[in-house]
Design a protein around this motif. Structure first.
Motif, PDB file in Angstrom:
ATOM      1  N   ILE A  86      36.400 -24.338  24.492  1.00 37.25           N
ATOM      2  CA  ILE A  86      36.305 -24.506  23.639  1.00 37.25           C
ATOM      3  C   ILE A  86      36.851 -26.339  23.956  1.00 37.25           C
ATOM      4  O   ILE A  86      37.907 -27.500  24.667  1.00 37.25           O
ATOM      5  CB  ILE A  86      38.035 -24.582  22.709  1.00 37.25           C
ATOM      6  N   PHE A  87      35.975 -27.293  23.352  1.00 38.15           N
ATOM      7  CA  PHE A  87      36.101 -28.846  23.832  1.00 38.15           C
ATOM      8  C   PHE A  87      36.467 -29.087  22.160  1.00 38.15           C
ATOM      9  O   PHE A  87      35.803 -29.148  21.293  1.00 38.15           O
ATOM     10  CB  PHE A  87      34.636 -29.384  23.628  1.00 38.15           C
ATOM     11  N   TYR A  88      37.642 -29.444  22.210  1.00 40.10           N
ATOM     12  CA  TYR A  88      38.506 -29.561  21.122  1.00 40.10           C
ATOM     13  C   TYR A  88      38.448 -31.816  21.047  1.00 40.10           C
ATOM     14  O   TYR A  88      39.155 -32.601  22.532  1.00 40.10           O
ATOM     15  CB  TYR A  88      40.071 -29.584  21.197  1.00 40.10           C
ATOM     16  N   LEU A 133      30.526 -35.486  25.493  1.00 43.88           N
ATOM     17  CA  LEU A 133      31.455 -34.132  26.795  1.00 43.88           C
ATOM     18  C   LEU A 133      30.015 -34.250  27.935  1.00 43.88           C
ATOM     19  O   LEU A 133      30.094 -33.433  28.334  1.00 43.88           O
ATOM     20  CB  LEU A 133      30.484 -33.626  25.835  1.00 43.88           C
ATOM     21  N   LYS A 134      29.823 -35.196  27.944  1.00 48.20           N
ATOM     22  CA  LYS A 134      29.007 -34.748  29.349  1.00 48.20           C
ATOM     23  C   LYS A 134      29.787 -35.108  30.550  1.00 48.20           C
ATOM     24  O   LYS A 134      29.220 -34.521  31.570  1.00 48.20           O
ATOM     25  CB  LYS A 134      27.708 -36.692  29.449  1.00 48.20           C
ATOM     26  N   PRO A 135      30.655 -36.044  31.002  1.00 43.88           N
ATOM     27  CA  PRO A 135      31.117 -36.107  31.743  1.00 43.88           C
ATOM     28  C   PRO A 135      32.111 -35.532  32.318  1.00 43.88           C
ATOM     29  O   PRO A 135      33.119 -34.456  33.305  1.00 43.88           O
ATOM     30  CB  PRO A 135      32.460 -37.274  32.255  1.00 43.88           C
ATOM     31  N   MET A 136      32.900 -34.221  30.102  1.00 38.36           N
ATOM     32  CA  MET A 136      33.421 -33.428  30.705  1.00 38.36           C
ATOM     33  C   MET A 136      33.156 -32.037  30.883  1.00 38.36           C
ATOM     34  O   MET A 136      33.771 -31.586  31.792  1.00 38.36           O
ATOM     35  CB  MET A 136      33.888 -33.508  29.079  1.00 38.36           C
ATOM     36  N   MET A 137      32.055 -31.695  30.514  1.00 35.55           N
ATOM     37  CA  MET A 137      30.981 -30.944  31.433  1.00 35.55           C
ATOM     38  C   MET A 137      30.487 -30.881  32.599  1.00 35.55           C
ATOM     39  O   MET A 137      31.127 -30.113  33.265  1.00 35.55           O
ATOM     40  CB  MET A 137      30.137 -30.865  30.372  1.00 35.55           C
ATOM     41  N   ALA A 138      30.585 -32.004  32.877  1.00 31.17           N
ATOM     42  CA  ALA A 138      29.992 -31.850  34.342  1.00 31.17           C
ATOM     43  C   ALA A 138      31.321 -31.908  35.602  1.00 31.17           C
ATOM     44  O   ALA A 138      31.185 -31.169  37.192  1.00 31.17           O
ATOM     45  CB  ALA A 138      30.030 -33.440  34.766  1.00 31.17           C
ATOM     46  N   HIS A 139      32.325 -31.737  35.186  1.00 32.12           N
ATOM     47  CA  HIS A 139      33.519 -31.927  35.693  1.00 32.12           C
ATOM     48  C   HIS A 139      33.962 -30.403  35.949  1.00 32.12           C
ATOM     49  O   HIS A 139      34.703 -29.789  37.431  1.00 32.12           O
ATOM     50  CB  HIS A 139      35.074 -32.478  34.676  1.00 32.12           C
ATOM     51  N   GLY A 141      31.366 -28.743  35.879  1.00 34.16           N
ATOM     52  CA  GLY A 141      30.444 -27.623  36.461  1.00 34.16           C
ATOM     53  C   GLY A 141      29.169 -26.758  35.566  1.00 34.16           C
ATOM     54  O   GLY A 141      28.460 -25.865  35.794  1.00 34.16           O
ATOM     55  N   ILE A 142      29.479 -27.284  34.387  1.00 35.00           N
ATOM     56  CA  ILE A 142      28.727 -26.418  32.636  1.00 35.00           C
ATOM     57  C   ILE A 142      27.241 -27.513  33.047  1.00 35.00           C
ATOM     58  O   ILE A 142      27.097 -27.924  32.815  1.00 35.00           O
ATOM     59  CB  ILE A 142      29.716 -26.386  31.932  1.00 35.00           C
ATOM     60  N   GLN A 143      26.151 -26.488  33.027  1.00 38.83           N
ATOM     61  CA  GLN A 143      24.669 -26.919  33.018  1.00 38.83           C
ATOM     62  C   GLN A 143      24.209 -26.657  31.452  1.00 38.83           C
ATOM     63  O   GLN A 143      22.798 -27.329  30.938  1.00 38.83           O
ATOM     64  CB  GLN A 143      24.157 -25.670  34.167  1.00 38.83           C
ATOM     65  N   SER A 144      24.828 -24.964  30.835  1.00 36.54           N
ATOM     66  CA  SER A 144      24.090 -24.547  29.702  1.00 36.54           C
ATOM     67  C   SER A 144      25.045 -24.405  29.382  1.00 36.54           C
ATOM     68  O   SER A 144      26.300 -23.639  29.985  1.00 36.54           O
ATOM     69  CB  SER A 144      23.054 -23.360  30.224  1.00 36.54           C
ATOM     70  N   LEU A 145      25.127 -24.115  28.621  1.00 36.89           N
ATOM     71  CA  LEU A 145      26.216 -23.281  27.167  1.00 36.89           C
ATOM     72  C   LEU A 145      25.331 -22.403  25.640  1.00 36.89           C
ATOM     73  O   LEU A 145      23.860 -22.436  25.504  1.00 36.89           O
ATOM     74  CB  LEU A 145      26.699 -24.547  25.718  1.00 36.89           C
ATOM     75  N   ARG A 146      26.249 -21.430  25.452  1.00 40.81           N
ATOM     76  CA  ARG A 146      25.603 -20.854  24.547  1.00 40.81           C
ATOM     77  C   ARG A 146      26.859 -20.703  23.352  1.00 40.81           C
ATOM     78  O   ARG A 146      27.949 -21.021  23.761  1.00 40.81           O
ATOM     79  CB  ARG A 146      26.336 -19.247  24.443  1.00 40.81           C
ATOM     80  N   ILE A 147      26.617 -22.040  22.302  1.00 37.35           N
ATOM     81  CA  ILE A 147      27.504 -22.100  21.776  1.00 37.35           C
ATOM     82  C   ILE A 147      27.092 -22.094  19.828  1.00 37.35           C
ATOM     83  O   ILE A 147      26.699 -21.578  19.767  1.00 37.35           O
ATOM     84  CB  ILE A 147      26.884 -23.536  21.456  1.00 37.35           C
ATOM     85  N   MET A 148      28.565 -21.641  19.868  1.00 40.11           N
ATOM     86  CA  MET A 148      29.213 -21.571  18.225  1.00 40.11           C
ATOM     87  C   MET A 148      29.019 -22.830  17.843  1.00 40.11           C
ATOM     88  O   MET A 148      30.077 -23.723  17.750  1.00 40.11           O
ATOM     89  CB  MET A 148      30.582 -20.256  17.995  1.00 40.11           C
TER      90      MET A 148
END
Length: 197
Positions: A86-88, A133-139, A141-148
């Motif tokens: 969860i990205f808050y 979100l880009k640098p946060m996801m890079a931290h 190593g997330i490349q792809s999401l199933r997003i709610m």
């Protein structure tokens, strides 16, 4: 984009034990957090929710919106799967801030919908941004999401920063008589994908 990772800790919740990671956004001077559970190694898309701060809904149990219910449902789904994030993001009131949100609520008490209230105060309907979100996801190593999410703009914003959204999971919860107009406005004016009537 100056988003810096600060530190992590354990966060026990009624849904399970998450890891909480703190980030500092130098551009907006905001602090964001990410709650994670499980391992993100490998190619499998990560179950995720990108959630903008809503003190009234998340912390004060307001029935004017569906935010608190959506946050709890996301925590529950991630805990059930044992893997997710969860990205808050600290962008209260669709980006107008808490005190302006209270001003907007005052106008809504007099009959305005959420979009009309924001515009009457001189703001756009939705000022949120997602580039942090880009640098946060890079931290992670997330490349792809199933997003709610029910918000097509959020999916588009993620794809624009290079995140592969492999699946959208409808995330409808928390409908009640106090937020019926709010949800109608989300669907009619902001294009949210809502099925319930």
């Amino acid at each position: 984009m100056t988003v810096k990772y600060i530190e992590s800790c354990k966060l026990p919740t009624p849904f399970g034990i998450f890891d909480m990671h703190g980030f500092e956004d130098g551009e907006s001077d905001k602090e964001h957090v990410v709650l994670t559970m499980g391992d993100f190694d490998g190619e499998e898309p990560v179950l995720a929710r990108v959630h903008s701060e809503c003190l009234t809904g998340d912390g004060l149990f307001s029935l004017r919106c569906d935010c608190g219910a959506q946050l709890q449902a996301a925590l529950h789904k991630i805990a059930q799967q044992g893997r997710g994030a969860i990205f808050y993001l600290r962008q209260e009131g669709r980006g107008i801030g808490l005190l302006n949100k209270i001003r907007a609520y005052h106008l809504q008490d007099a009959g305005a919908d959420t979009v009309e209230a924001n515009e009457a105060l001189g703001f756009g309907a939705d000022l949120r941004r997602y580039d942090m979100l880009k640098p946060m996801m890079a931290h992670f190593g997330i490349q792809s999401l199933r997003i709610m999410t029910n918000n097509p703009r959020k999916i588009e914003a993620l794809r624009e920063i290079g995140i592969d959204v492999t699946e959208r999971l409808p995330h409808e919860t928390g409908r009640n008589p106090h937020n019926a107009k709010y949800l109608e406005t989300k669907k009619g004016k902001l294009g949210h994908m809502l099925d319930s009537e």
